[in-house]
Design a protein around this motif. Structure first.
Motif, PDB file in Angstrom:
ATOM      1  N   PHE A  21       0.761  -1.235   0.040  1.00 31.73           N
ATOM      2  CA  PHE A  21      -0.102  -0.027  -0.018  1.00 31.73           C
ATOM      3  C   PHE A  21       0.823   1.208   0.033  1.00 31.73           C
ATOM      4  N   GLY A  22       0.724   2.089  -1.050  1.00 31.85           N
ATOM      5  CA  GLY A  22       1.574   3.257  -1.192  1.00 31.85           C
ATOM      6  C   GLY A  22       2.808   2.939  -2.069  1.00 31.85           C
ATOM      7  N   LEU A  23       2.700   3.636  -3.438  1.00 32.59           N
ATOM      8  CA  LEU A  23       3.664   3.413  -4.257  1.00 32.59           C
ATOM      9  C   LEU A  23       4.513   4.489  -4.512  1.00 32.59           C
ATOM     10  N   GLY A  24       4.906   5.110  -3.233  1.00 29.42           N
ATOM     11  CA  GLY A  24       5.960   6.259  -3.266  1.00 29.42           C
ATOM     12  C   GLY A  24       7.209   5.532  -3.555  1.00 29.42           C
ATOM     13  N   TYR A  25       8.182   6.163  -2.856  1.00 30.85           N
ATOM     14  CA  TYR A  25       9.575   5.736  -2.903  1.00 30.85           C
ATOM     15  C   TYR A  25       9.854   4.482  -2.393  1.00 30.85           C
ATOM     16  N   VAL A  26       9.251   4.143  -1.011  1.00 34.22           N
ATOM     17  CA  VAL A  26       9.513   3.251  -0.308  1.00 34.22           C
ATOM     18  C   VAL A  26       8.601   2.141  -0.966  1.00 34.22           C
ATOM     19  N   GLY A  27       7.353   2.337  -1.301  1.00 35.71           N
ATOM     20  CA  GLY A  27       6.506   1.218  -1.972  1.00 35.71           C
ATOM     21  C   GLY A  27       7.008   0.499  -3.325  1.00 35.71           C
ATOM     22  N   VAL A  44      -0.833  -1.025  -4.355  1.00 33.86           N
ATOM     23  CA  VAL A  44      -1.923  -0.296  -4.280  1.00 33.86           C
ATOM     24  C   VAL A  44      -1.781   1.127  -4.115  1.00 33.86           C
ATOM     25  N   ASP A  45      -2.472   2.101  -4.914  1.00 33.50           N
ATOM     26  CA  ASP A  45      -2.223   3.180  -4.566  1.00 33.50           C
ATOM     27  C   ASP A  45      -3.426   4.276  -4.929  1.00 33.50           C
ATOM     28  N   VAL A  46      -3.684   5.182  -4.194  1.00 35.64           N
ATOM     29  CA  VAL A  46      -4.926   6.032  -4.543  1.00 35.64           C
ATOM     30  C   VAL A  46      -4.739   6.717  -6.023  1.00 35.64           C
ATOM     31  N   ALA A  49      -2.916   7.560 -11.535  1.00 34.42           N
ATOM     32  CA  ALA A  49      -1.642   7.683 -12.663  1.00 34.42           C
ATOM     33  C   ALA A  49      -0.471   6.737 -12.305  1.00 34.42           C
ATOM     34  N   LYS A  50      -0.177   6.690 -11.016  1.00 38.82           N
ATOM     35  CA  LYS A  50       1.005   5.849 -10.389  1.00 38.82           C
ATOM     36  C   LYS A  50       0.713   4.110 -11.041  1.00 38.82           C
ATOM     37  N   VAL A  51      -0.714   4.083 -10.548  1.00 40.05           N
ATOM     38  CA  VAL A  51      -1.026   2.617 -10.842  1.00 40.05           C
ATOM     39  C   VAL A  51      -0.730   2.255 -12.241  1.00 40.05           C
ATOM     40  N   SER A  98       2.963   1.437   3.243  1.00 38.60           N
ATOM     41  CA  SER A  98       4.211   2.314   3.126  1.00 38.60           C
ATOM     42  C   SER A  98       3.458   3.704   2.564  1.00 38.60           C
ATOM     43  N   VAL A  99       2.708   4.090   3.182  1.00 36.80           N
ATOM     44  CA  VAL A  99       1.829   5.422   2.960  1.00 36.80           C
ATOM     45  C   VAL A  99       2.889   6.558   3.716  1.00 36.80           C
ATOM     46  N   GLY A 100       2.523   7.732   3.212  1.00 39.84           N
ATOM     47  CA  GLY A 100       3.278   8.763   3.747  1.00 39.84           C
ATOM     48  C   GLY A 100       2.952   9.153   5.030  1.00 39.84           C
ATOM     49  N   THR A 101       3.844   9.664   6.130  1.00 36.38           N
ATOM     50  CA  THR A 101       3.443  10.075   7.436  1.00 36.38           C
ATOM     51  C   THR A 101       4.051  11.456   7.457  1.00 36.38           C
ATOM     52  N   PRO A 102       3.431  12.243   6.765  1.00 35.91           N
ATOM     53  CA  PRO A 102       3.780  13.762   6.761  1.00 35.91           C
ATOM     54  C   PRO A 102       3.873  14.503   8.105  1.00 35.91           C
ATOM     55  N   SER A 138       5.711   2.416   7.107  1.00 34.18           N
ATOM     56  CA  SER A 138       6.179   3.768   7.160  1.00 34.18           C
ATOM     57  C   SER A 138       6.588   4.329   8.694  1.00 34.18           C
ATOM     58  N   THR A 139       7.314   5.350   8.655  1.00 33.71           N
ATOM     59  CA  THR A 139       7.899   5.588   9.635  1.00 33.71           C
ATOM     60  C   THR A 139       7.069   6.307  10.525  1.00 33.71           C
ATOM     61  N   VAL A 140       6.769   5.844  11.861  1.00 32.67           N
ATOM     62  CA  VAL A 140       5.677   6.045  12.785  1.00 32.67           C
ATOM     63  C   VAL A 140       6.447   6.205  14.494  1.00 32.67           C
ATOM     64  N   PRO A 171      10.881  -1.655   9.754  1.00 36.82           N
ATOM     65  CA  PRO A 171      11.449  -0.317   9.255  1.00 36.82           C
ATOM     66  C   PRO A 171      12.156  -0.509   7.895  1.00 36.82           C
ATOM     67  N   GLU A 172      12.048   0.594   7.252  1.00 39.29           N
ATOM     68  CA  GLU A 172      12.924   0.406   5.772  1.00 39.29           C
ATOM     69  C   GLU A 172      13.883   1.331   6.077  1.00 39.29           C
ATOM     70  N   PHE A 173      15.266   0.960   5.660  1.00 42.20           N
ATOM     71  CA  PHE A 173      16.449   1.826   5.733  1.00 42.20           C
ATOM     72  C   PHE A 173      17.083   2.322   4.531  1.00 42.20           C
ATOM     73  N   ARG A 175      18.001   4.388   1.216  1.00 43.75           N
ATOM     74  CA  ARG A 175      18.453   5.982   1.163  1.00 43.75           C
ATOM     75  C   ARG A 175      18.051   6.377  -0.324  1.00 43.75           C
ATOM     76  N   GLU A 176      17.280   7.419  -0.727  1.00 51.40           N
ATOM     77  CA  GLU A 176      17.002   7.736  -2.031  1.00 51.40           C
ATOM     78  C   GLU A 176      18.381   8.016  -2.838  1.00 51.40           C
ATOM     79  N   GLY A 177      18.055   7.643  -4.096  1.00 56.88           N
ATOM     80  CA  GLY A 177      19.292   7.550  -4.957  1.00 56.88           C
ATOM     81  C   GLY A 177      20.202   6.469  -4.832  1.00 56.88           C
TER      82      GLY A 177
HETATM   83  N1  LIG Z   1      11.729   8.062   1.290  1.00 62.05           N
HETATM   84  C1  LIG Z   1      12.517   7.442   1.797  1.00 62.05           C
HETATM   85  O1  LIG Z   1      13.691   7.468   1.632  1.00 62.05           O
HETATM   86  C2  LIG Z   1      11.932   6.628   2.888  1.00 62.05           C
HETATM   87  C3  LIG Z   1      12.972   5.737   3.561  1.00 62.05           C
HETATM   88  C4  LIG Z   1      12.336   5.001   4.892  1.00 62.05           C
HETATM   89  C5  LIG Z   1      11.109   5.108   5.280  1.00 62.05           C
HETATM   90  N2  LIG Z   1      10.232   6.047   4.696  1.00 62.05           N
HETATM   91  C6  LIG Z   1       9.112   6.397   5.424  1.00 62.05           C
HETATM   92  O2  LIG Z   1       8.244   5.403   4.380  1.00 62.05           O
HETATM   93  C7  LIG Z   1       6.927   6.132   4.226  1.00 62.05           C
HETATM   94  C8  LIG Z   1       6.545   6.420   2.819  1.00 62.05           C
HETATM   95  O3  LIG Z   1       7.564   7.385   2.380  1.00 62.05           O
HETATM   96  P1  LIG Z   1       7.698   7.526   0.932  1.00 62.05           P
HETATM   97  O4  LIG Z   1       8.847   8.514   0.569  1.00 62.05           O
HETATM   98  O5  LIG Z   1       7.519   6.177  -0.062  1.00 62.05           O
HETATM   99  O6  LIG Z   1       6.258   8.394   0.636  1.00 62.05           O
HETATM  100  P2  LIG Z   1       5.641   9.113  -0.667  1.00 62.05           P
HETATM  101  O7  LIG Z   1       4.936  10.157  -0.328  1.00 62.05           O
HETATM  102  O8  LIG Z   1       6.768   9.118  -1.775  1.00 62.05           O
HETATM  103  O9  LIG Z   1       4.671   8.020  -1.144  1.00 62.05           O
HETATM  104  C9  LIG Z   1       3.572   7.605  -0.479  1.00 62.05           C
HETATM  105  C10 LIG Z   1       2.467   7.043  -1.280  1.00 62.05           C
HETATM  106  O10 LIG Z   1       1.439   6.546  -0.559  1.00 62.05           O
HETATM  107  C11 LIG Z   1       0.156   6.872  -1.544  1.00 62.05           C
HETATM  108  N3  LIG Z   1      -1.140   6.691  -0.436  1.00 62.05           N
HETATM  109  C12 LIG Z   1      -1.610   7.779   0.228  1.00 62.05           C
HETATM  110  N4  LIG Z   1      -2.867   7.398   0.916  1.00 62.05           N
HETATM  111  C13 LIG Z   1      -2.841   5.779   0.252  1.00 62.05           C
HETATM  112  C14 LIG Z   1      -3.822   5.259   0.454  1.00 62.05           C
HETATM  113  N5  LIG Z   1      -5.005   5.210   1.328  1.00 62.05           N
HETATM  114  N6  LIG Z   1      -3.956   3.897  -0.057  1.00 62.05           N
HETATM  115  C15 LIG Z   1      -2.790   3.543  -0.992  1.00 62.05           C
HETATM  116  N7  LIG Z   1      -1.858   4.693  -1.150  1.00 62.05           N
HETATM  117  C16 LIG Z   1      -1.774   5.660  -0.551  1.00 62.05           C
HETATM  118  C17 LIG Z   1       0.440   8.062  -2.138  1.00 62.05           C
HETATM  119  O11 LIG Z   1      -0.500   8.505  -3.171  1.00 62.05           O
HETATM  120  C18 LIG Z   1       1.942   7.900  -2.306  1.00 62.05           C
HETATM  121  O12 LIG Z   1       2.048   7.463  -3.708  1.00 62.05           O
HETATM  122  C19 LIG Z   1       6.978   7.380   4.872  1.00 62.05           C
HETATM  123  O13 LIG Z   1       6.511   7.157   6.572  1.00 62.05           O
HETATM  124  C20 LIG Z   1       8.612   7.835   5.184  1.00 62.05           C
HETATM  125  O14 LIG Z   1       8.672   8.590   6.385  1.00 62.05           O
HETATM  126  C21 LIG Z   1      10.682   6.685   3.758  1.00 62.05           C
END
Ligand SMILES: NC(=O)c1ccc[n+]([C@@H]2O[C@H](COP(=O)([O-])OP(=O)(O)OC[C@H]3O[C@@H](n4cnc5c(N)ncnc54)[C@H](O)[C@@H]3O)[C@@H](O)[C@H]2O)c1
Length: 452
Positions: A21-27, A44-46, A49-51, A98-102, A138-140, A171-173, A175-177
């Motif tokens: 769940f959440g296809l950002g960087y981590v997902g 899975v992502d809301v 476009a990402k899907v 792995s959804v965001g925790t802004p 996600s980081t919580v 947890p996920e460790f 590093r972007e890049g």
């Molecule tokens: N970016 C990193 O390098 C990194 C490393 C380790 C941990 N983390 C942690 O992992 C988490 C995710 O980080 P990220 O950088 O991948 O975030 P991101 O913002 O890049 O991605 C989050 C994704 O979650 C999706 N999302 C939101 N609500 C949703 C829902 N209800 N169902 C499905 N998808 C949903 C968003 O559309 C987005 O694509 C955060 O808690 C972050 O702190 C990030």
């Protein structure tokens, strides 16, 4: 190269059906890399476009190696994406969140996206019979998995966790890049599991990734992720602050820090990273002050160096507060020199604590056989005669008698024999541990750690 499942004597292992769940960087990185390990992944992502991007074999993020891995995984049918959360859960045995925790406006992390997804997963699991593991990635903050997400999941699923449905924090460790490389070579794999089945399931997910697997409780796992990022931030800020200060003295910090980092015994090592009591002695406070004075002279700002001294003071205050919380009762302090096995009293935090206790009117005895006034020499003799002559009469000759006479034992350090006196005779007394000694926790006293 996308791998397949492997057959061992006990059956198929390695391949799991995974929902992310959440296809950002981590997902996105986890999805492509887990598919490469042989798992069948549905993301899975809301964001439609990402899907769509993933289903076309395109990565939703820009990252080294991720385009090729995603294309390959999608082409082989190992990685697909949908927006339907329930369908993803029904197609999987493990769900990674792995959804965001802004950061919320009040500075706390906004956990509502995680809440929402956990509730969706729970609802999709309700009334079904298949086992399922839910993994928060996600980081919580510490405690969130057990105290916040577990009740949400239980309520949505309509059943207690630990039987069919398991919850863990992992947890996920990355590093972007360089996240694909970090996925394959993590510093460790930490699994904060609430049950054995949850632990085993998450461990199986990483079969093929070479790293030490550490099982711990969810709150510790959650805190390690935050500690790591706080530490990395502190390291960067320290290096930059050091550079600003050294520049004013005409020193190139790039050269100095490169050599500094070669010391893996004291500088870049677990040394000085064990929670305990305040620092002191004849070097650390003095040389921190020297760095601050160079900064002040060169008009370079040095908030970290200054804060280190302030933080040390705060630790001393915390020890005093722990004693004061017990009421004014006789105290025995074990340890006076700044380190065990030495008679060096200069800037000892135990001397500072003893001074404050005396100032607050406590009846105090001190046990430290290395600080025997009659044997003190040179600078230390001079120090005790000049600075703390009143301490001579506070020094107890016999640890057992001192424990018997006290109601509060404050433990800094002691010889093995003196520690034995605490363990044998401390039962029923309050024991305030400044050093983090696990043995003392079990000694039958009312044990209170200064920071644990
Ligand atoms: N970016 C990193 O390098 C990194 C490393 C380790 C941990 N983390 C942690 O992992 C988490 C995710 O980080 P990220 O950088 O991948 O975030 P991101 O913002 O890049 O991605 C989050 C994704 O979650 C999706 N999302 C939101 N609500 C949703 C829902 N209800 N169902 C499905 N998808 C949903 C968003 O559309 C987005 O694509 C955060 O808690 C972050 O702190 C990030």
């Amino acid at each position: 190269m996308i791998g397949g499942s492997r057959r061992l004597a006990g059956g198929w292992i390695g391949e799991m059906k995974v929902a992310i769940f959440g296809l950002g960087y981590v997902g996105a990185v986890s999805g492509a890399c887990l598919a490469e390990l042989g798992h069948e992944v549905v993301g899975v992502d809301v964001s439609g476009a990402k899907v769509d991007l993933i289903n076309r074999g395109e990565a939703p993020i820009v990252e080294e190696m991720i385009a090729e891995l995603t294309a390959q995984a999608v082409q082989l049918g190992k990685f697909r994406a949908i927006t339907d959360a329930a369908a993803a859960v029904h197609a999987s045995e493990i769900s990674l969140v792995s959804v965001g925790t802004p950061t919320a406006p009040d500075g706390t992390p906004d956990l509502s996206y995680v809440d929402h997804v956990v509730a969706e997963i729970g609802a999709a699991l309700k009334g079904r019979r298949e086992p399922h593991i839910v993994v928060i990635r996600s980081t919580v903050p510490p405690g969130a998995t057990e105290k916040r997400f577990a009740p949400v999941l239980e309520q949505a699923a309509g059943e207690k966790l630990g039987q069919r449905i398991h919850l863990a924090f992992n947890p996920e460790f990355l590093r972007e890049g360089r996240s694909v490389r970090d996925f394959h070579q993590p510093p460790f794999t930490i699994i904060g599991a609430m049950s054995d089945a949850g632990f085993e399931g998450v461990k199986r997910l990483y079969d093929g990734v070479e790293s030490e697997t550490i099982r711990t409780d969810p709150a510790t796992a959650e805190s390690i992720k935050l500690l790591s990022n706080a530490w990395h931030g502190l390291k960067v800020a320290f290096a930059n602050e050091a550079a600003r200060i050294l520049k004013t003295a005409g020193v190139d910090a790039r050269k100095a820090l490169e050599i500094f980092a070669k010391d893996t015994v004291l500088n870049i090592s677990p040394a000085y990273l064990r929670p305990g009591f305040a620092f002191g002695g004849s070097c650390l406070p003095k040389d921190l002050r020297a760095m601050i004075s160079i900064a002040d002279k060169g008009q370079a700002s040095a908030p970290i160096m200054k804060a280190a001294i302030a933080s040390n003071e705060a630790h001393l205050d915390a020890a005093l507060a722990a004693v004061r919380a017990c009421g004014r009762r006789p105290v025995v302090l074990f340890g006076l020199a700044f380190k065990p096995g030495t008679d060096d009293l200069r800037e000892s935090p135990y001397v500072a604590l003893a001074e404050r206790l005396i100032g607050k009117g406590y009846a105090l005895q001190i046990v430290d056989p290395y600080v025997d006034a009659s044997r003190l020499m040179g600078k230390n003799k001079e120090f005790i005669e000049r600075e703390i002559p009143h301490f001579v009469e506070l020094m107890a000759r016999d640890a057992e008698d001192a424990v018997d006479a006290a109601e509060i034992i404050v433990y800094g350090h002691a010889t093995g024999v003196d520690k034995g006196a605490i363990i044998e005779r401390g039962i029923g007394k309050v024991l305030i541990d400044l050093s983090g000694d696990k043995e003392l926790e079990l000694c039958g006293a009312d044990y209170r750690g200064v920071g644990w």
